[in-house]
Design a protein around this motif. Structure first.
Motif, PDB file in Angstrom:
ATOM      1  N   ARG A  54       0.856  -1.179   0.000  1.00  0.00           N
ATOM      2  CA  ARG A  54       0.000   0.000   0.000  1.00  0.00           C
ATOM      3  C   ARG A  54       0.897   1.236   0.000  1.00  0.00           C
ATOM      4  O   ARG A  54       2.009   1.190   0.533  1.00  0.00           O
ATOM      5  CB  ARG A  54      -0.833  -0.033   1.294  1.00  0.00           C
ATOM      6  N   ASP A  56       2.124   4.958   1.210  1.00  0.00           N
ATOM      7  CA  ASP A  56       2.047   5.681   2.485  1.00  0.00           C
ATOM      8  C   ASP A  56       1.698   7.159   2.285  1.00  0.00           C
ATOM      9  O   ASP A  56       1.769   7.960   3.207  1.00  0.00           O
ATOM     10  CB  ASP A  56       3.335   5.509   3.305  1.00  0.00           C
ATOM     11  N   SER A 186       9.345  -0.514   5.665  1.00  0.00           N
ATOM     12  CA  SER A 186       7.945  -0.282   5.265  1.00  0.00           C
ATOM     13  C   SER A 186       7.298  -1.540   4.711  1.00  0.00           C
ATOM     14  O   SER A 186       6.146  -1.856   5.035  1.00  0.00           O
ATOM     15  CB  SER A 186       7.868   0.790   4.187  1.00  0.00           C
ATOM     16  N   GLN A 190       4.251  -3.664   6.456  1.00  0.00           N
ATOM     17  CA  GLN A 190       2.946  -3.808   5.794  1.00  0.00           C
ATOM     18  C   GLN A 190       2.540  -5.269   5.638  1.00  0.00           C
ATOM     19  O   GLN A 190       1.376  -5.621   5.776  1.00  0.00           O
ATOM     20  CB  GLN A 190       2.980  -3.165   4.400  1.00  0.00           C
ATOM     21  N   ASP A 331       1.381   2.040   9.211  1.00  0.00           N
ATOM     22  CA  ASP A 331       0.967   0.636   9.300  1.00  0.00           C
ATOM     23  C   ASP A 331      -0.515   0.447   9.642  1.00  0.00           C
ATOM     24  O   ASP A 331      -1.192   1.372  10.078  1.00  0.00           O
ATOM     25  CB  ASP A 331       1.803  -0.084  10.359  1.00  0.00           C
ATOM     26  N   TYR A 334       0.371  -3.162  12.963  1.00  0.00           N
ATOM     27  CA  TYR A 334       1.689  -3.795  12.971  1.00  0.00           C
ATOM     28  C   TYR A 334       2.091  -4.265  14.372  1.00  0.00           C
ATOM     29  O   TYR A 334       2.335  -5.458  14.583  1.00  0.00           O
ATOM     30  CB  TYR A 334       2.747  -2.851  12.399  1.00  0.00           C
TER      31      TYR A 334
END
Ligand code: NA7
Length: 532
Positions: A54, A56, A186, A190, A331, A334
């Motif tokens: 995705r 950010d 990242s 994710q 997130d 997470y």
């Protein structure tokens, strides 16, 4: 060897940058050939199909602004766009503007060599095609050269392994499997919560914990989208004037200009709003260690509140770098994922990975039986994709050699000794510190205007002068040195690639300032460039 074809411009890459570049070249009436390694458009978004992938940056901002019709007609469905939605969008862009007919897919450019006598670039592909072009435009992406760490024994692994940045096209279902994720940047942050829900057991191999802010992603409110679109052009203008090309709330206050209670309340408010807006809570977070420490401590406190086991919470809490000096992660669930019974966190700094065995991963302490391994180990960022092409300028000088001690460019778009070569969002430009679509549009538009200027002047080539380049490199470093960024071992610094020179790669002076400088260069008659 005689070329197979000749065009005005070759563009390498068909992601956001390559697609828009092709659109602008056509507007100039120039013939163009785009080469793309993937079998479809999208670049980074073509490859990054891992579960949970995705953006950010919010949907309404992470999109092209060059066509009012396009930005009005496209409907985003979520606050933050999933990879599949961005790819659908880019497919739509390619179709809408009939771009595909000038793109060769499944084709990797292997070399681009400048022929000084003929004043053309000779470009070769892995399919054996040779094409010559007056202009060579590298739209190769800043986060496209996936980095696979060299771990002993990987070839012997009986299960399957994947890299987040080179994800296969078929659906991968981890149901019932014992899965490992290596890396907690990242991409790891994710994918971990999504894979944890599928897998029988997930083991996360973490080397460095990262700061992450909740996305609070959700469906985009239709009224909000409509209101935004009613004023789209004005939002875009405002975004272009900011430091990162994104409309955040950039605070005008320093962290210690307010009381501890006010600071806490501000962090609280931003945490509740979600996303990278958090790191702009105060205007000195990127330059003052004490200001940074209070923001970092707020996040650590949140981690302690979210993670049930205090030992795991401590392991997940970053203490080795200033918040924001590695790209902040955004997130969905997470930290909470580590409260699940089927998730284990392994600290590979304490117990390094020794090897991959046929049945799993062995660290200095234990052996983990696995069916699949996911490498979320990042990229050879900013310069990696360029480094994989043999690019040679005047006198056969290789870009790779010229950049052996760190990339040197003028404005991040041009390189002395490499006439008529343009790098979209290259090193020394704001690129990865921004909403990269905004940065791409600015670089592509600047390049297109430059090509028009070359035609107006009846010039054969444009080239950055060595002096202008040296001054720009000095400026890029000087600005970086005023911040906390160089204090961190990040991919911004090239620190994740063994042997890569340690140089701050992007320009941190702010997107708004940077684009004003680019405009001034033009209004000063292309200051620092030489036309021939
Ligand atoms: P990143 O941010 O470079 O993260 C890679 C992660 O992989 C990071 O946690 C690394 O730890 C870890 N890593 C790398 N090599 C190893 C080895 N050999 N062993 C264990 N762990 C390792 O890449 P991402 O794909 O997550 O994100 C890149 C950007 O894409 C992101 O910033 C967004 O802008 C979009 P380290 O920190 O190096 O200790």
């Amino acid at each position: 060897m005689a070329p197979d074809r000749s065009v005005d411009a070759v563009v390498v890459g068909a992601g956001f940058a390559g697609l828009y570049m092709l659109y602008r070249l056509r507007q100039l009436g120039l013939s163009a050939q785009v080469f793309e390694t993937g079998t479809g458009v999208g670049g980074t978004w073509f490859w990054n199909r891992y579960p949970g992938a995705r953006c950010d940056v919010e949907s309404l901002q992470y999109s092209f602004s060059f066509s009012e019709e396009l930005q009005q007609e496209w409907e985003w469905t979520e606050r933050y766009p999933a990879q599949s939605e961005i790819l659908r969008y880019l497919d739509h862009v390619a179709d809408r503007f009939d771009l595909r007919r000038d793109i060769s897919f499944d084709t990797r450019v292997t070399s681009a060599i400048y022929d000084d006598a003929a004043k053309v670039w000779r470009v070769e592909t892995d399919g054996g095609t040779t094409i010559t072009a007056r202009f060579c435009i590298m739209a190769t992406g800043a986060l496209s050269a996936a980095r696979q760490p060299d771990i002993r024994g990987l070839d012997s692994f009986a299960g399957k392994w994947f890299h987040t940045g080179r994800w296969p096209h078929e659906t991968i279902d981890f149901t019932g499997q014992r899965v490992a994720v290596i890396g907690t940047g990242s991409s790891g942050i994710q994918t971990i919560p999504v894979v944890a829900k599928q897998a029988a057991h997930l083991t996360v191999f973490q080397r460095t914990p990262n700061f992450s802010i909740p996305a609070w992603n959700g469906k985009l409110d239709a009224a909000h989208q409509e209101a935004w679109k009613a004023d789209y052009a004005a939002h875009r203008v405002s975004a272009r004037d900011t430091r990162s090309g994104i409309l955040y709330e950039y605070s005008q206050r320093a962290a210690f200009d307010v009381t501890a209670e006010e600071r806490e309340a501000e962090f609280e408010r931003r945490w509740a709003r979600g996303g990278a807006n958090f790191v702009h809570s105060f205007n000195d977070i990127f330059v003052d260690r004490a200001a940074n420490d209070v923001a970092a401590e707020y996040v650590r406190q949140r981690i302690r509140a979210l993670v049930t086991d205090p030992m795991v919470a401590a392991r997940l809490s970053p203490t080795d770098h200033a918040i924001g000096t590695k790209r902040i992660c955004v997130d969905t669930d997470y930290f909470q994922t580590y409260n699940r019974d089927n998730v284990t966190l392994v600290d590979v700094r304490a117990t390094p990975i020794v090897e991959v065995t046929p049945s799993g991963i062995r660290t200095t302490e234990a052996e983990y039986a696995l069916d699949s391994i996911i490498f979320a180990t990042g990229y050879d960022a900013v310069t990696g994709a360029l480094g994989r092409i043999d690019i040679r300028g005047r006198d056969g000088i290789a870009l790779k050699e010229q950049w052996a001690t760190g990339p040197r460019s003028y404005l991040g778009v041009a390189v002395a000794g490499f006439p008529n070569l343009f790098v979209i969002t290259g090193p020394g430009s704001p690129s990865v510190l921004t909403n990269v679509v905004v940065a791409i549009e600015q670089h592509v538009a600047w390049t297109a205007d430059c090509l028009a200027e070359i035609a107006r002047r009846g010039a054969a080539t444009i080239e950055a002068t060595p002096d202008a380049q040296e001054q720009w490199v000095a400026h890029v470093n000087e600005v970086a040195d005023r911040t906390l960024f160089p204090s961190t071992n990040s991919w911004y610094m090239g620190a994740n690639i063994p042997g890569k020179s340690r140089v701050f790669l992007p320009y941190v002076g702010g997107f708004g300032n940077y684009s004003r400088i680019c405009d001034e260069v033009v209004s000063d008659g292309y200051r620092g460039f030489r036309f021939e």
